[in-house]
Design a protein around this motif. Sequence first.
Motif, PDB file in Angstrom:
ATOM      1  N   TRP A 122      87.522  12.812 -33.318  1.00 31.61           N
ATOM      2  CA  TRP A 122      86.094  13.080 -33.530  1.00 31.61           C
ATOM      3  C   TRP A 122      85.324  11.778 -33.689  1.00 31.61           C
ATOM      4  CZ3 TRP A 122      86.643  17.076 -38.099  1.00 31.61           C
ATOM      5  CH2 TRP A 122      87.307  18.215 -37.632  1.00 31.61           C
ATOM      6  N   ALA A 123      85.910  10.849 -34.448  1.00 28.85           N
ATOM      7  CA  ALA A 123      85.213   9.599 -34.751  1.00 28.85           C
ATOM      8  C   ALA A 123      85.032   8.723 -33.520  1.00 28.85           C
ATOM      9  CB  ALA A 123      85.969   8.827 -35.830  1.00 28.85           C
ATOM     10  N   ARG A 124      85.778   9.000 -32.453  1.00 27.55           N
ATOM     11  CA  ARG A 124      85.688   8.191 -31.242  1.00 27.55           C
ATOM     12  C   ARG A 124      84.790   8.816 -30.182  1.00 27.55           C
ATOM     13  NH1 ARG A 124      91.480   7.598 -29.138  1.00 27.55           N
ATOM     14  NH2 ARG A 124      90.279   6.657 -27.425  1.00 27.55           N
ATOM     15  N   VAL A 125      84.192   9.972 -30.488  1.00 25.79           N
ATOM     16  CA  VAL A 125      83.357  10.697 -29.530  1.00 25.79           C
ATOM     17  C   VAL A 125      81.969  10.880 -30.130  1.00 25.79           C
ATOM     18  CG1 VAL A 125      83.066  12.868 -28.293  1.00 25.79           C
ATOM     19  CG2 VAL A 125      85.339  11.869 -28.497  1.00 25.79           C
ATOM     20  N   THR A 126      80.955  10.432 -29.386  1.00 21.84           N
ATOM     21  CA  THR A 126      79.575  10.514 -29.865  1.00 21.84           C
ATOM     22  C   THR A 126      78.748  11.365 -28.914  1.00 21.84           C
ATOM     23  OG1 THR A 126      79.726   8.292 -30.824  1.00 21.84           O
ATOM     24  CG2 THR A 126      77.522   9.203 -30.506  1.00 21.84           C
ATOM     25  N   PRO A 127      78.169  12.479 -29.374  1.00 19.55           N
ATOM     26  CA  PRO A 127      77.293  13.268 -28.502  1.00 19.55           C
ATOM     27  C   PRO A 127      76.114  12.427 -28.009  1.00 19.55           C
ATOM     28  CG  PRO A 127      77.888  14.515 -30.461  1.00 19.55           C
ATOM     29  CD  PRO A 127      78.343  13.110 -30.698  1.00 19.55           C
ATOM     30  N   ALA A 128      75.720  12.645 -26.758  1.00 12.15           N
ATOM     31  CA  ALA A 128      74.622  11.893 -26.164  1.00 12.15           C
ATOM     32  C   ALA A 128      73.890  12.759 -25.165  1.00 12.15           C
ATOM     33  CB  ALA A 128      75.155  10.632 -25.470  1.00 12.15           C
ATOM     34  N   GLY A 129      72.706  12.338 -24.790  1.00  9.18           N
ATOM     35  CA  GLY A 129      71.984  12.964 -23.697  1.00  9.18           C
ATOM     36  C   GLY A 129      72.405  12.337 -22.374  1.00  9.18           C
ATOM     37  N   ARG A 130      71.900  12.895 -21.275  1.00  6.34           N
ATOM     38  CA  ARG A 130      72.269  12.345 -19.966  1.00  6.34           C
ATOM     39  C   ARG A 130      71.792  10.905 -19.823  1.00  6.34           C
ATOM     40  NH1 ARG A 130      74.099  13.519 -14.847  1.00  6.34           N
ATOM     41  NH2 ARG A 130      73.149  12.216 -13.244  1.00  6.34           N
ATOM     42  N   ALA A 131      70.618  10.587 -20.360  1.00  8.96           N
ATOM     43  CA  ALA A 131      70.098   9.222 -20.234  1.00  8.96           C
ATOM     44  C   ALA A 131      71.024   8.220 -20.922  1.00  8.96           C
ATOM     45  CB  ALA A 131      68.688   9.137 -20.820  1.00  8.96           C
ATOM     46  N   GLY A 132      71.506   8.561 -22.125  1.00  6.46           N
ATOM     47  CA  GLY A 132      72.421   7.675 -22.826  1.00  6.46           C
ATOM     48  C   GLY A 132      73.734   7.516 -22.086  1.00  6.46           C
TER      49      GLY A 132
END
Length: 224
Positions: free
Chosen positions: A61-71
């Motif tokens: 979990w700590a290695r995965v960051t939710p992002a938008g398509r732009a990010g």
Amino acid sequence: MHYYLVHDGAGGPEGLLVEEFLLAVDHSCVGLVSAGWHRAQGRWSDASATSRRVRVEPTLWARVTPAGRAGAATLYRSLCGADLPGETTLRACFGVPCVPPSPPLLLHRPEATPGFRETRVYRILFVGALPPGGLAALGEEWRMPVTGDLGEPGVRVLGTVRRRVGRDAFRWELRRVAAGAAWGLDVTCDLAGGRDEAVGVLLRDLTTQVRQQGLIPVTVDRFR
């Protein structure tokens, strides 16, 4: 589509994970498909095994960051100097769906809330840890009074929201589930008319808003 930035153990950028829920006609989840790109491999491929691991291994979990398509596009360009593929191209990399646990069978249609044609109850399940200020941010966005203290292990319900959309009424509760190991957004939908498009819009919007605070959606179950 849901985009995630993947980092290595030292926090450096390592790749991308792209996911999409498969939904039934009632807007509940029937599967999850995904594709991943790793800088060492330099190509897109099925990432169903990674998607499963992300939801059961706290160290991941700590290695995965939710992002938008732009990010996601910004990270992709910085790692390989190319534009992020379009969503049609990414879907072609999806493999076998990850099927979530089956929700309780809807063996009968329960009585609707008085004054409405139909009542449905959904749970959007999440894993991960809310960052400092995450609960306050959700409270501000939803105009939700925060009624629970995250510092108290026994507290389950952290806040409740009520909304009207036309003749339909919606209520959702943010709660800790599985002895605090996961998060549930329990959404009650009281429908007056014969259409349910507002249900799908609401469930998608709520999922996005909670993802923006760092939690990872697991499934959308319907309980009644």
